[in-house]
Design a protein around this motif. Sequence first.
Motif, short mmCIF file in Angstrom:
data_model
loop_
_atom_site.label_atom_id
_atom_site.label_comp_id
_atom_site.label_asym_id
_atom_site.label_seq_id
_atom_site.Cartn_x
_atom_site.Cartn_y
_atom_site.Cartn_z
N GLY A 102 0.84 -1.19 0.00
CA GLY A 102 0.00 0.00 0.00
C GLY A 102 0.87 1.24 0.00
O GLY A 102 2.02 1.22 0.45
N THR A 103 0.34 2.33 -0.52
CA THR A 103 1.10 3.57 -0.70
C THR A 103 1.75 4.07 0.57
O THR A 103 2.97 4.30 0.63
N GLN A 104 0.97 4.27 1.61
CA GLN A 104 1.50 4.93 2.81
C GLN A 104 2.50 4.08 3.56
O GLN A 104 3.54 4.58 4.01
N ARG A 179 -21.88 -6.70 -1.92
CA ARG A 179 -20.81 -7.01 -0.96
C ARG A 179 -19.49 -6.45 -1.52
O ARG A 179 -19.11 -6.78 -2.65
N TRP A 180 -18.81 -5.69 -0.70
CA TRP A 180 -17.60 -5.00 -1.16
C TRP A 180 -16.33 -5.62 -0.59
O TRP A 180 -16.25 -5.94 0.59
N GLY A 181 -15.34 -5.77 -1.45
CA GLY A 181 -13.99 -6.06 -1.00
C GLY A 181 -13.26 -4.73 -0.87
O GLY A 181 -13.26 -3.93 -1.81
N MET A 182 -12.68 -4.48 0.26
CA MET A 182 -12.05 -3.19 0.53
C MET A 182 -10.54 -3.32 0.62
O MET A 182 -9.99 -4.40 0.80
N SER A 189 -5.84 2.63 -4.00
CA SER A 189 -7.13 2.24 -4.58
C SER A 189 -8.28 2.58 -3.64
O SER A 189 -9.37 2.97 -4.08
N GLN A 190 -8.04 2.43 -2.34
CA GLN A 190 -9.07 2.79 -1.37
C GLN A 190 -9.29 4.30 -1.36
O GLN A 190 -10.42 4.77 -1.23
N ALA A 231 -15.10 -4.44 -5.97
CA ALA A 231 -13.96 -3.95 -5.19
C ALA A 231 -13.23 -2.89 -6.01
O ALA A 231 -13.27 -2.91 -7.24
N PRO A 232 -12.55 -1.95 -5.34
CA PRO A 232 -11.78 -0.94 -6.08
C PRO A 232 -10.47 -1.53 -6.59
O PRO A 232 -9.88 -2.41 -5.96
#
Length: 301
Positions: A102-104, A179-182, A189-190, A231-232
Amino acid sequence: MTDFDDTARFFSVKQVAQYLQVGEKKIYDLVAEGKLPGTKITGKWLFPRDLVDQWLHESSHGGVLTDRLIIAGSDDPLLHRVVSHLASEVGARALMSYGPTGTQLGLELLAARRTDVGAIHWGPVEESHVRHPALLSAYPQHHRWVLVRAFRREQGLIVAPERGLEERDVAGILTAKLRWGMRPSGAGSQRFLHEALAHHGVRLGDLDASAIAHCERETSSLVATGAADVAPGPRSAAREFGLGFVPIGWEGFDLALDQRIYFRTLFRNLLDALASARTRELAQSLGGYDLDELGKLVWAS
Protein backbone atom coordinates in the motif's frame (compact mmCIF):
# COMPACT_ATOMS: atom_id res chain seq x y z
CA MET A 1 33.58 34.85 -19.36
CA THR A 2 30.88 32.17 -18.82
CA ASP A 3 27.31 31.97 -17.54
CA PHE A 4 28.32 29.44 -14.89
CA ASP A 5 27.12 30.25 -11.37
CA ASP A 6 28.84 28.12 -8.72
CA THR A 7 26.01 28.83 -6.23
CA ALA A 8 23.16 27.77 -8.53
CA ARG A 9 20.83 24.96 -7.40
CA PHE A 10 19.62 24.36 -10.95
CA PHE A 11 21.61 24.41 -14.19
CA SER A 12 20.53 25.27 -17.71
CA VAL A 13 21.80 23.15 -20.62
CA LYS A 14 24.64 25.62 -21.17
CA GLN A 15 25.57 25.75 -17.49
CA VAL A 16 25.55 21.98 -16.96
CA ALA A 17 27.69 21.59 -20.10
CA GLN A 18 30.22 24.03 -18.61
CA TYR A 19 30.05 22.24 -15.26
CA LEU A 20 30.75 18.85 -16.83
CA GLN A 21 33.20 20.33 -19.37
CA VAL A 22 31.42 18.81 -22.36
CA GLY A 23 29.55 20.22 -25.33
CA GLU A 24 25.87 21.10 -25.19
CA LYS A 25 25.13 18.41 -27.80
CA LYS A 26 26.51 15.80 -25.40
CA ILE A 27 24.10 17.05 -22.73
CA TYR A 28 21.13 16.58 -25.05
CA ASP A 29 22.42 13.10 -25.92
CA LEU A 30 22.67 12.14 -22.23
CA VAL A 31 19.14 13.44 -21.59
CA ALA A 32 17.76 11.54 -24.59
CA GLU A 33 19.39 8.36 -23.27
CA GLY A 34 17.78 8.91 -19.86
CA LYS A 35 21.15 9.08 -18.13
CA LEU A 36 21.44 12.71 -17.00
CA PRO A 37 18.75 13.77 -14.47
CA GLY A 38 16.77 16.78 -15.60
CA THR A 39 13.27 18.12 -16.04
CA LYS A 40 11.66 20.18 -18.79
CA ILE A 41 9.76 23.28 -17.61
CA THR A 42 8.01 25.58 -20.11
CA GLY A 43 10.14 24.19 -22.91
CA LYS A 44 13.51 24.55 -21.16
CA TRP A 45 15.64 21.88 -19.52
CA LEU A 46 16.72 22.35 -15.90
CA PHE A 47 19.18 20.10 -14.05
CA PRO A 48 19.20 19.97 -10.21
CA ARG A 49 22.83 20.38 -9.20
CA ASP A 50 22.56 17.88 -6.33
CA LEU A 51 21.37 15.18 -8.74
CA VAL A 52 24.08 16.02 -11.27
CA ASP A 53 26.72 15.67 -8.53
CA GLN A 54 25.22 12.36 -7.43
CA TRP A 55 25.18 11.13 -11.03
CA LEU A 56 28.90 11.94 -11.31
CA HIS A 57 29.63 10.10 -8.07
CA GLU A 58 27.70 7.00 -9.08
CA SER A 59 29.14 6.98 -12.61
CA SER A 60 32.69 7.31 -11.30
CA HIS A 61 32.33 4.29 -9.06
CA GLY A 62 30.28 2.11 -11.39
CA GLY A 63 27.25 2.46 -9.13
CA VAL A 64 27.06 2.01 -5.37
CA LEU A 65 25.23 -0.99 -3.88
CA THR A 66 24.28 -2.23 -7.32
CA ASP A 67 23.40 -5.64 -5.94
CA ARG A 68 20.05 -4.75 -4.33
CA LEU A 69 16.76 -3.13 -5.30
CA ILE A 70 13.85 -3.63 -2.93
CA ILE A 71 10.50 -2.12 -3.91
CA ALA A 72 7.51 -1.73 -1.59
CA GLY A 73 4.30 0.31 -1.67
CA SER A 74 1.43 0.22 -4.13
CA ASP A 75 0.64 -3.01 -5.92
CA ASP A 76 0.52 -3.24 -9.71
CA PRO A 77 0.27 -6.29 -12.01
CA LEU A 78 2.52 -4.84 -14.72
CA LEU A 79 5.27 -3.74 -12.33
CA HIS A 80 5.09 -7.09 -10.56
CA ARG A 81 5.70 -8.98 -13.81
CA VAL A 82 8.54 -6.70 -14.90
CA VAL A 83 10.34 -7.01 -11.55
CA SER A 84 9.84 -10.80 -11.53
CA HIS A 85 11.35 -11.03 -15.02
CA LEU A 86 14.34 -8.87 -14.02
CA ALA A 87 14.89 -10.88 -10.84
CA SER A 88 14.99 -14.03 -12.94
CA GLU A 89 17.51 -12.47 -15.31
CA VAL A 90 19.93 -11.28 -12.62
CA GLY A 91 19.62 -14.52 -10.67
CA ALA A 92 21.93 -14.73 -7.67
CA ARG A 93 24.03 -11.77 -8.80
CA ALA A 94 21.64 -9.30 -7.17
CA LEU A 95 18.51 -9.10 -5.04
CA MET A 96 15.41 -7.65 -6.70
CA SER A 97 12.11 -7.88 -4.87
CA TYR A 98 8.70 -6.21 -4.85
CA GLY A 99 6.42 -6.36 -1.82
CA PRO A 100 3.02 -4.66 -2.19
CA THR A 101 2.20 -2.90 1.08
CA GLY A 102 0.00 0.00 0.00
CA THR A 103 1.10 3.57 -0.70
CA GLN A 104 1.50 4.93 2.81
CA LEU A 105 3.21 1.93 4.38
CA GLY A 106 5.57 1.86 1.41
CA LEU A 107 6.64 5.42 2.16
CA GLU A 108 7.07 4.60 5.85
CA LEU A 109 9.38 1.72 4.89
CA LEU A 110 11.28 4.03 2.54
CA ALA A 111 11.70 6.58 5.32
CA ALA A 112 12.99 3.85 7.63
CA ARG A 113 15.47 2.79 4.89
CA ARG A 114 14.06 -0.74 4.90
CA THR A 115 13.27 -0.48 1.21
CA ASP A 116 14.86 1.30 -1.77
CA VAL A 117 11.77 2.38 -3.73
CA GLY A 118 8.23 3.25 -2.69
CA ALA A 119 5.54 2.86 -5.37
CA ILE A 120 2.66 5.32 -4.90
CA HIS A 121 -0.65 6.44 -6.40
CA TRP A 122 -3.04 8.82 -4.65
CA GLY A 123 -5.97 10.15 -6.62
CA PRO A 124 -6.58 11.52 -10.14
CA VAL A 125 -3.60 11.88 -12.47
CA GLU A 126 -4.39 15.58 -12.98
CA GLU A 127 -3.58 16.21 -9.31
CA SER A 128 -0.71 13.75 -8.88
CA HIS A 129 1.95 16.46 -9.41
CA VAL A 130 0.64 18.12 -6.23
CA ARG A 131 -0.63 15.20 -4.17
CA HIS A 132 2.37 12.91 -4.52
CA PRO A 133 4.98 15.50 -3.40
CA ALA A 134 2.64 16.40 -0.54
CA LEU A 135 2.66 12.76 0.58
CA LEU A 136 6.46 12.72 0.51
CA SER A 137 6.80 16.00 2.39
CA ALA A 138 5.29 14.39 5.49
CA TYR A 139 8.62 12.60 6.05
CA PRO A 140 11.76 14.40 7.27
CA GLN A 141 13.85 12.40 4.77
CA HIS A 142 11.94 13.77 1.77
CA HIS A 143 14.60 16.38 0.97
CA ARG A 144 16.79 13.50 -0.25
CA TRP A 145 14.06 11.90 -2.35
CA VAL A 146 13.00 12.18 -5.97
CA LEU A 147 9.79 11.10 -7.66
CA VAL A 148 9.85 9.31 -11.01
CA ARG A 149 6.80 8.55 -13.16
CA ALA A 150 6.34 4.87 -14.02
CA PHE A 151 3.05 5.13 -15.92
CA ARG A 152 -0.54 6.26 -15.89
CA ARG A 153 -3.16 3.60 -15.23
CA GLU A 154 -6.93 3.30 -15.28
CA GLN A 155 -8.63 2.97 -11.90
CA GLY A 156 -12.19 1.89 -11.22
CA LEU A 157 -14.34 -0.93 -9.88
CA ILE A 158 -13.59 -4.63 -10.31
CA VAL A 159 -16.90 -6.48 -10.63
CA ALA A 160 -18.25 -10.01 -10.94
CA PRO A 161 -19.26 -10.43 -14.61
CA GLU A 162 -22.15 -12.80 -13.83
CA ARG A 163 -23.90 -10.04 -11.85
CA GLY A 164 -24.19 -7.83 -14.94
CA LEU A 165 -22.61 -4.92 -13.08
CA GLU A 166 -20.64 -3.75 -16.11
CA GLU A 167 -23.93 -2.58 -17.57
CA ARG A 168 -24.43 -0.13 -14.69
CA ASP A 169 -22.79 3.24 -14.22
CA VAL A 170 -20.65 4.08 -11.19
CA ALA A 171 -23.52 5.74 -9.32
CA GLY A 172 -25.71 2.68 -9.83
CA ILE A 173 -23.08 0.37 -8.40
CA LEU A 174 -22.30 2.61 -5.42
CA THR A 175 -25.97 2.73 -4.40
CA ALA A 176 -26.76 -0.96 -5.00
CA LYS A 177 -26.86 -3.57 -2.25
CA LEU A 178 -23.57 -5.33 -2.95
CA ARG A 179 -20.81 -7.01 -0.96
CA TRP A 180 -17.60 -5.00 -1.16
CA GLY A 181 -13.99 -6.06 -1.00
CA MET A 182 -12.05 -3.19 0.53
CA ARG A 183 -8.42 -2.09 0.76
CA PRO A 184 -6.77 -0.64 3.89
CA SER A 185 -7.06 3.14 4.34
CA GLY A 186 -3.41 3.69 3.35
CA ALA A 187 -3.88 2.07 -0.07
CA GLY A 188 -4.20 4.26 -3.17
CA SER A 189 -7.13 2.24 -4.58
CA GLN A 190 -9.07 2.79 -1.37
CA ARG A 191 -8.32 6.50 -1.59
CA PHE A 192 -9.66 6.56 -5.16
CA LEU A 193 -12.84 4.80 -4.00
CA HIS A 194 -13.27 7.21 -1.09
CA GLU A 195 -13.21 10.18 -3.47
CA ALA A 196 -15.66 8.51 -5.87
CA LEU A 197 -18.02 7.96 -2.96
CA ALA A 198 -17.77 11.61 -1.93
CA HIS A 199 -18.47 12.71 -5.50
CA HIS A 200 -21.69 10.68 -5.55
CA GLY A 201 -22.75 11.60 -2.01
CA VAL A 202 -22.26 8.09 -0.63
CA ARG A 203 -20.61 7.34 2.71
CA LEU A 204 -18.14 4.51 3.15
CA GLY A 205 -20.24 3.23 6.05
CA ASP A 206 -23.18 2.78 3.66
CA LEU A 207 -21.34 -0.02 1.87
CA ASP A 208 -21.37 -3.65 2.98
CA ALA A 209 -17.65 -4.37 3.45
CA SER A 210 -17.34 -8.14 3.33
CA ALA A 211 -13.53 -8.42 3.46
CA ILE A 212 -10.24 -6.49 3.45
CA ALA A 213 -7.61 -7.25 0.80
CA HIS A 214 -3.96 -6.21 1.16
CA CYS A 215 -2.99 -6.16 -2.51
CA GLU A 216 -4.63 -5.77 -5.93
CA ARG A 217 -4.50 -9.48 -6.71
CA GLU A 218 -6.07 -10.39 -3.38
CA THR A 219 -8.81 -7.88 -4.15
CA SER A 220 -9.50 -9.51 -7.52
CA SER A 221 -9.41 -12.92 -5.87
CA LEU A 222 -12.21 -11.88 -3.49
CA VAL A 223 -14.43 -11.05 -6.46
CA ALA A 224 -13.35 -14.07 -8.51
CA THR A 225 -14.12 -16.53 -5.68
CA GLY A 226 -17.47 -14.94 -4.84
CA ALA A 227 -16.40 -13.50 -1.49
CA ALA A 228 -17.29 -10.01 -2.81
CA ASP A 229 -19.34 -8.59 -5.68
CA VAL A 230 -17.26 -5.50 -6.29
CA ALA A 231 -13.96 -3.95 -5.19
CA PRO A 232 -11.78 -0.94 -6.08
CA GLY A 233 -8.75 -1.54 -8.29
CA PRO A 234 -7.12 -1.01 -11.69
CA ARG A 235 -8.32 -2.42 -15.00
CA SER A 236 -5.24 -4.66 -15.26
CA ALA A 237 -6.08 -6.45 -11.99
CA ALA A 238 -9.58 -7.20 -13.30
CA ARG A 239 -8.20 -8.44 -16.64
CA GLU A 240 -5.78 -10.85 -14.92
CA PHE A 241 -8.71 -12.69 -13.32
CA GLY A 242 -11.14 -12.43 -16.22
CA LEU A 243 -13.41 -10.08 -14.27
CA GLY A 244 -15.54 -7.14 -15.30
CA PHE A 245 -14.43 -3.53 -14.87
CA VAL A 246 -16.26 -0.22 -14.54
CA PRO A 247 -13.86 2.72 -15.10
CA ILE A 248 -13.76 5.80 -12.89
CA GLY A 249 -10.62 7.65 -14.03
CA TRP A 250 -6.85 7.65 -14.55
CA GLU A 251 -4.11 8.01 -11.95
CA GLY A 252 -0.37 8.56 -11.90
CA PHE A 253 1.73 5.64 -10.66
CA ASP A 254 5.06 7.00 -9.41
CA LEU A 255 8.24 5.67 -7.81
CA ALA A 256 9.67 7.51 -4.79
CA LEU A 257 13.33 6.90 -4.00
CA ASP A 258 16.48 8.38 -2.54
CA GLN A 259 18.56 10.43 -4.98
CA ARG A 260 21.38 7.89 -4.65
CA ILE A 261 19.12 5.02 -5.71
CA TYR A 262 18.17 6.93 -8.87
CA PHE A 263 21.61 6.22 -10.34
CA ARG A 264 21.98 2.60 -9.31
CA THR A 265 22.35 0.17 -12.15
CA LEU A 266 19.40 -1.96 -11.06
CA PHE A 267 17.03 1.02 -11.01
CA ARG A 268 18.19 2.08 -14.46
CA ASN A 269 17.64 -1.54 -15.56
CA LEU A 270 14.10 -1.35 -14.18
CA LEU A 271 13.32 1.78 -16.20
CA ASP A 272 14.83 0.19 -19.31
CA ALA A 273 12.71 -2.93 -18.79
CA LEU A 274 9.55 -0.84 -18.38
CA ALA A 275 10.39 0.95 -21.63
CA SER A 276 10.95 -2.26 -23.58
CA ALA A 277 8.74 -3.48 -26.42
CA ARG A 278 7.97 -6.59 -24.36
CA THR A 279 6.56 -4.51 -21.50
CA ARG A 280 4.54 -2.29 -23.82
CA GLU A 281 2.97 -5.36 -25.40
CA LEU A 282 2.20 -6.72 -21.94
CA ALA A 283 0.68 -3.37 -20.89
CA GLN A 284 -1.57 -3.42 -23.93
CA SER A 285 -2.62 -6.99 -23.17
CA LEU A 286 -3.50 -6.18 -19.56
CA GLY A 287 -5.19 -2.91 -20.52
CA GLY A 288 -5.47 0.40 -18.71
CA TYR A 289 -1.87 1.63 -19.04
CA ASP A 290 -0.19 4.65 -20.62
CA LEU A 291 3.64 4.59 -20.51
CA ASP A 292 4.27 7.84 -22.41
CA GLU A 293 5.62 9.60 -19.29
CA LEU A 294 7.83 6.70 -18.15
CA GLY A 295 11.04 7.93 -16.51
CA LYS A 296 9.89 11.54 -16.17
CA LEU A 297 11.35 13.24 -13.10
CA VAL A 298 8.09 14.37 -11.51
CA TRP A 299 9.58 16.03 -8.46
CA ALA A 300 12.93 16.65 -6.74
CA SER A 301 13.35 18.50 -3.46
